[in-house]
Design a protein around this motif. Structure first.
Motif, PDB file in Angstrom:
ATOM      1  N   ARG A 114      15.376  31.012  10.541  1.00  0.00           N
ATOM      2  CA  ARG A 114      14.268  30.227  11.063  1.00  0.00           C
ATOM      3  C   ARG A 114      13.736  29.261  10.010  1.00  0.00           C
ATOM      4  N   LEU A 115      13.009  28.276  10.490  1.00  0.00           N
ATOM      5  CA  LEU A 115      12.155  27.422   9.665  1.00  0.00           C
ATOM      6  C   LEU A 115      10.822  27.355  10.384  1.00  0.00           C
ATOM      7  N   ASP A 116       9.713  27.486   9.649  1.00  0.00           N
ATOM      8  CA  ASP A 116       8.429  27.450  10.340  1.00  0.00           C
ATOM      9  C   ASP A 116       8.183  26.058  10.916  1.00  0.00           C
ATOM     10  N   MET A 117       7.239  25.966  11.812  1.00  0.00           N
ATOM     11  CA  MET A 117       7.011  24.746  12.574  1.00  0.00           C
ATOM     12  C   MET A 117       6.797  23.525  11.690  1.00  0.00           C
ATOM     13  N   TYR A 118       6.111  23.698  10.574  1.00  0.00           N
ATOM     14  CA  TYR A 118       5.746  22.556   9.750  1.00  0.00           C
ATOM     15  C   TYR A 118       6.763  22.262   8.650  1.00  0.00           C
ATOM     16  N   SER A 120      10.814  21.288   7.566  1.00  0.00           N
ATOM     17  CA  SER A 120      11.929  20.525   8.123  1.00  0.00           C
ATOM     18  C   SER A 120      13.202  20.882   7.372  1.00  0.00           C
ATOM     19  N   GLY A 121      14.330  20.346   7.875  1.00  0.00           N
ATOM     20  CA  GLY A 121      15.571  20.517   7.141  1.00  0.00           C
ATOM     21  C   GLY A 121      16.638  21.298   7.863  1.00  0.00           C
ATOM     22  N   ALA A 122      17.544  21.889   7.067  1.00  0.00           N
ATOM     23  CA  ALA A 122      18.767  22.510   7.576  1.00  0.00           C
ATOM     24  C   ALA A 122      18.475  23.761   8.409  1.00  0.00           C
ATOM     25  N   LEU A 123      18.990  23.753   9.631  1.00  0.00           N
ATOM     26  CA  LEU A 123      18.864  24.904  10.526  1.00  0.00           C
ATOM     27  C   LEU A 123      20.179  25.034  11.280  1.00  0.00           C
ATOM     28  N   LEU A 124      20.803  26.211  11.212  1.00  0.00           N
ATOM     29  CA  LEU A 124      22.089  26.442  11.857  1.00  0.00           C
ATOM     30  C   LEU A 124      21.911  26.969  13.270  1.00  0.00           C
ATOM     31  N   PHE A 125      22.819  26.559  14.158  1.00  0.00           N
ATOM     32  CA  PHE A 125      22.864  27.044  15.537  1.00  0.00           C
ATOM     33  C   PHE A 125      24.288  27.473  15.871  1.00  0.00           C
ATOM     34  N   THR A 126      24.418  28.485  16.719  1.00  0.00           N
ATOM     35  CA  THR A 126      25.731  28.973  17.106  1.00  0.00           C
ATOM     36  C   THR A 126      25.652  29.684  18.447  1.00  0.00           C
ATOM     37  N   ASN A 127      26.814  29.950  19.035  1.00  0.00           N
ATOM     38  CA  ASN A 127      26.907  30.856  20.183  1.00  0.00           C
ATOM     39  C   ASN A 127      27.816  32.023  19.845  1.00  0.00           C
ATOM     40  N   ASP A 128      28.068  32.192  18.547  1.00  0.00           N
ATOM     41  CA  ASP A 128      28.923  33.264  18.042  1.00  0.00           C
ATOM     42  C   ASP A 128      28.035  34.335  17.417  1.00  0.00           C
ATOM     43  N   GLY A 129      27.885  35.437  18.127  1.00  0.00           N
ATOM     44  CA  GLY A 129      26.997  36.497  17.658  1.00  0.00           C
ATOM     45  C   GLY A 129      27.439  37.111  16.347  1.00  0.00           C
ATOM     46  N   SER A 130      28.741  37.220  16.126  1.00  0.00           N
ATOM     47  CA  SER A 130      29.240  37.802  14.877  1.00  0.00           C
ATOM     48  C   SER A 130      28.899  36.903  13.694  1.00  0.00           C
ATOM     49  N   PHE A 131      29.073  35.604  13.872  1.00  0.00           N
ATOM     50  CA  PHE A 131      28.722  34.642  12.823  1.00  0.00           C
ATOM     51  C   PHE A 131      27.240  34.732  12.504  1.00  0.00           C
ATOM     52  N   SER A 132      26.414  34.782  13.532  1.00  0.00           N
ATOM     53  CA  SER A 132      24.966  34.868  13.348  1.00  0.00           C
ATOM     54  C   SER A 132      24.580  36.122  12.578  1.00  0.00           C
ATOM     55  N   ALA A 133      25.204  37.252  12.920  1.00  0.00           N
ATOM     56  CA  ALA A 133      24.864  38.516  12.272  1.00  0.00           C
ATOM     57  C   ALA A 133      25.230  38.505  10.794  1.00  0.00           C
ATOM     58  N   ILE A 134      26.371  37.913  10.463  1.00  0.00           N
ATOM     59  CA  ILE A 134      26.818  37.863   9.072  1.00  0.00           C
ATOM     60  C   ILE A 134      25.950  36.916   8.254  1.00  0.00           C
ATOM     61  N   VAL A 135      25.781  35.698   8.744  1.00  0.00           N
ATOM     62  CA  VAL A 135      25.054  34.676   7.992  1.00  0.00           C
ATOM     63  C   VAL A 135      23.568  35.003   7.901  1.00  0.00           C
ATOM     64  N   GLY A 136      23.029  35.599   8.939  1.00  0.00           N
ATOM     65  CA  GLY A 136      21.599  35.880   8.976  1.00  0.00           C
ATOM     66  C   GLY A 136      21.173  37.124   8.228  1.00  0.00           C
ATOM     67  N   HIS A 137      22.118  37.972   7.834  1.00  0.00           N
ATOM     68  CA  HIS A 137      21.755  39.227   7.180  1.00  0.00           C
ATOM     69  C   HIS A 137      21.513  39.019   5.685  1.00  0.00           C
ATOM     70  N   PRO A 138      20.458  39.620   5.132  1.00  0.00           N
ATOM     71  CA  PRO A 138      20.143  39.447   3.701  1.00  0.00           C
ATOM     72  C   PRO A 138      21.283  39.838   2.772  1.00  0.00           C
ATOM     73  N   SER A 139      22.138  40.781   3.190  1.00  0.00           N
ATOM     74  CA  SER A 139      23.230  41.233   2.327  1.00  0.00           C
ATOM     75  C   SER A 139      24.259  40.142   2.077  1.00  0.00           C
ATOM     76  N   SER A 140      24.248  39.090   2.891  1.00  0.00           N
ATOM     77  CA  SER A 140      25.184  37.987   2.685  1.00  0.00           C
ATOM     78  C   SER A 140      24.856  37.209   1.419  1.00  0.00           C
ATOM     79  N   GLU A 141      23.592  37.276   0.971  1.00  0.00           N
ATOM     80  CA  GLU A 141      23.131  36.609  -0.247  1.00  0.00           C
ATOM     81  C   GLU A 141      23.467  35.121  -0.265  1.00  0.00           C
ATOM     82  N   ILE A 142      23.364  34.486   0.892  1.00  0.00           N
ATOM     83  CA  ILE A 142      23.626  33.054   0.990  1.00  0.00           C
ATOM     84  C   ILE A 142      22.432  32.280   0.440  1.00  0.00           C
TER      85      ILE A 142
END
Length: 246
Positions: A114-118, A120-142
């Motif tokens: 997420r990015l809060d309302m105020y 701006s900038g890079a925000l990823l979107f997908t329809n791949d649940g596996s990709f979302s789970a990997i990239v969004g999890h803190p253990s990915s350390e991205i």
């Protein structure tokens, strides 16, 4: 579900939450929340328990609307403008970031992180649940890189404390990198990114965030995009984002 001759249950099909993720509804974890809240049905029966499996020919519905796995997987970078919320809908009538993609994509896309309302900038979107789970999890350390601008000149103490780690209202905040760019601008790199982390640390030292922009997520940068514009990720970007940290 079938039984074998010994009375042992043979587990066939795929788990419902995995089916929903492949349908682009949400990540598996969020799909479990949808199931628990009674919003999912299979062949007309509302499902609220985990472990249900879906087979070919079954009809799966979200809020009464049939859903099915999408053949085309999408991985999109949006330059979210300030003033848009990072959700699929908003009961307050505010601008929704996902709506900026609807004219170009028929698939149901949801944001990764997420990015809060105020902000701006890079925000990823997908329809791949596996990709979302990997990239969004803190253990990915991205790494996620931000440029913050304060309303008044900030102190070196702010940068030093953020790099060392600081506890605010029982929550511990620590960035990977922090660098002074000018008297009112600083560059910050996070790997976890707790809710409103940068804003809370800056405000803790008595300064107000005038502008906050995320310019990078792992290997994915805004490049030449302008606010409201978007592009698809390259195969290399997808590969690097989903690689496990060493």
């Amino acid at each position: 579900m079938q039984d074998n001759t010994d009375g042992q249950e043979i587990r066939i099909g795929i788990r419902l939450q995995k089916y929903l993720a492949h349908a682009g509804i949400a990540s598996r974890r969020t799909s479990e929340q949808l199931i628990a809240s009674g919003r999912i049905s299979v062949n007309g029966r509302v499902i609220t328990e985990m472990g249900v499996r879906v087979n070919e020919g079954d009809t799966v519905c979200l809020d009464g609307t049939p859903v099915s796995p999408e053949e085309q997987k999408r991985y999109i970078l949006l330059y979210k403008p300030s003033g848009y919320v990072s959700s699929l809908s908003d009961e307050k009538g505010r601008g929704v970031a996902a709506d900026l993609l609807k004219k170009n994509y028929s698939e149901r896309l949801y944001n990764v992180g997420r990015l809060d309302m105020y902000s701006s900038g890079a925000l990823l979107f997908t329809n791949d649940g596996s990709f979302s789970a990997i990239v969004g999890h803190p253990s990915s350390e991205i790494e996620k890189e931000y440029i913050a601008e304060t309303s008044l000149p900030y102190t070196d103490e702010l940068i030093a404390s953020f790099k060392k780690g600081i506890r605010i209202d029982s929550v511990f905040y620590k960035c990977r990198e922090a660098e002074r760019l000018s008297s009112r601008k600083l560059r910050i790199v996070l790997t976890e990114g707790k809710n409103r982390e940068i804003r809370r640390v800056i405000e803790h030292f008595g300064f107000r965030v005038k502008k906050l922009e995320r310019i990078r997520i792992g290997p994915v940068t805004l490049g030449d995009l302008n606010p409201g514009e978007f592009r698809e990720l390259s195969a290399d970007e997808i590969r690097i984002l989903t690689e496990k940290p060493e």
